[in-house]
Design an enzyme around this catalytic site. Structure first.
Site, PDB file in Angstrom:
ATOM      1  N   ARG A  96       3.060  -6.882   4.997  1.00 54.56           N
ATOM      2  CA  ARG A  96       2.021  -7.830   5.392  1.00 54.56           C
ATOM      3  C   ARG A  96       2.256  -9.226   4.815  1.00 54.56           C
ATOM      4  O   ARG A  96       2.794  -9.382   3.728  1.00 54.56           O
ATOM      5  CB  ARG A  96       0.630  -7.318   5.033  1.00 54.56           C
ATOM      6  N   ASP A  99      -2.641 -10.148   1.991  1.00 56.21           N
ATOM      7  CA  ASP A  99      -3.852  -9.364   1.758  1.00 56.21           C
ATOM      8  C   ASP A  99      -4.677 -10.086   0.716  1.00 56.21           C
ATOM      9  O   ASP A  99      -4.143 -10.463  -0.333  1.00 56.21           O
ATOM     10  CB  ASP A  99      -3.473  -8.045   1.073  1.00 56.21           C
TER      11      ASP A  99
HETATM   12  N1  ROI Z   1       2.387  -2.329  -2.381  1.00 56.90           N
HETATM   13  C1  ROI Z   1       2.444  -3.277  -3.326  1.00 56.90           C
HETATM   14  N2  ROI Z   1       3.354  -3.168  -4.292  1.00 56.90           N
HETATM   15  N3  ROI Z   1       1.608  -4.347  -3.341  1.00 56.90           N
HETATM   16  C2  ROI Z   1       0.654  -4.496  -2.380  1.00 56.90           C
HETATM   17  O1  ROI Z   1      -0.118  -5.486  -2.417  1.00 56.90           O
HETATM   18  C3  ROI Z   1       0.540  -3.523  -1.365  1.00 56.90           C
HETATM   19  N4  ROI Z   1      -0.388  -3.609  -0.383  1.00 56.90           N
HETATM   20  C4  ROI Z   1      -0.511  -2.670   0.551  1.00 56.90           C
HETATM   21  C5  ROI Z   1       0.352  -1.436   0.577  1.00 56.90           C
HETATM   22  C6  ROI Z   1       1.003  -1.319   1.946  1.00 56.90           C
HETATM   23  C7  ROI Z   1      -0.544  -0.226   0.318  1.00 56.90           C
HETATM   24  N5  ROI Z   1       1.387  -1.464  -0.440  1.00 56.90           N
HETATM   25  C8  ROI Z   1       1.445  -2.428  -1.394  1.00 56.90           C
HETATM   26  O2  ROI Z   1      -1.458  -2.799   1.458  1.00 56.90           O
END
Ligand code: ROI
Length: 166
Positions: A96, A99
Site C-alpha cells: 500500500r 495507511d
Molecule cells: N506490514 C508492515 N511491516 N507494516 C505495515 O504498516 C503493514 N500494513 C499492513 C499489512 C499488509 C498488514 N502489513 C504491514 O496493512
C-alpha cells in the site's frame, strides 16, 4: 466544544517512495483542523506482515491532540490516504501507498461499522508497538495493558529504527 483527546495514529507505506509518503502524511496530519501534533516517532523499516512478496515497510506513529470526534478524525485521515493515491480494493494484506490508522483515541473503546479502536492488530505488531513506545512510554491501553510491556515482549522481526535525517 468537544474536549481535547490525544489520539495515536499509525503510519505505514511500502510503495511509491515510502519514506516520502510517510513524511508527507505527517505534514498533512499537522494541518488537520482543531488538532495539533504533539509527538512524531522515529521512522522504522519493517518486514511485511502478510505475504512476503512485497517490499519492506516504513512505519511511524504520531500523537495528535484533537478536538475532532473519532469519526471526524477518520474522515480527515482517509482524505489524506486518498490524496496519496491509495486505492481501496481487495488487498487486505497487500502492498500500500499509505495507511493512516487510528490506533488509540484517548482511553476510548470504539466499535462500529467504520472504526475499531484500539486498532485490532496493534498488540501484536512490532511496527506499531515500538514507535508507539518511543513517544508514549507510560501509556496504558484502555484495558490497562502498558504499551512498554507489549513493546518489550514482542518479537522484533528484524525491524530497524532509522537514524534521524540531518
Ligand atoms: N506490514 C508492515 N511491516 N507494516 C505495515 O504498516 C503493514 N500494513 C499492513 C499489512 C499488509 C498488514 N502489513 C504491514 O496493512
Amino acid at each position: 466544544m468537544q474536549n481535547k483527546v490525544t489520539a495515536y495514529i499509525g503510519l505505514g507505506s511500502n510503495l511509491s517512495g515510502p519514506r516520502m509518503q510517510v513524511s508527507k502524511a505527517a505534514n498533512e496530519i499537522a494541518s488537520i483542523s482543531a488538532s495539533r501534533v504533539v509527538a512524531f516517532s522515529p521512522l522504522y523499516l519493517s518486514k511485511p506482515m502478510g505475504p512476503q512478496d512485497q517490499d519492506d515497510y516504513i512505519n511511524a506513529v504520531i500523537a495528535l491532540e484533537t478536538r475532532l470526534s473519532a469519526l471526524q478524525l477518520l474522515d480527515a485521515l482517509q482524505a489524506i490516504e486518498n490524496t496519496a493515491g491509495r486505492v481501496r480494493k481487495d488487498n487486505r494484506w497487500g502492498a500500500r501507498i499509505l495507511d493512516c490508522d487510528i490506533l488509540l483515541y484517548g482511553n476510548e473503546t470504539i466499535e462500529n461499522e467504520r472504526l475499531t479502536v484500539p486498532h485490532y492488530g496493534m498488540k501484536v505488531r512490532e511496527f506499531v508497538l515500538l514507535p508507539l513506545a518511543d513517544i508514549a512510554s507510560d501509556l496504558l491501553l484502555p484495558d490497562g495493558t502498558p504499551v512498554s510491556l507489549l513493546a518489550n515482549e514482542i518479537d522484533n522481526n528484524g525491524i530497524v529504527k532509522l537514524p534521524l535525517l540531518k
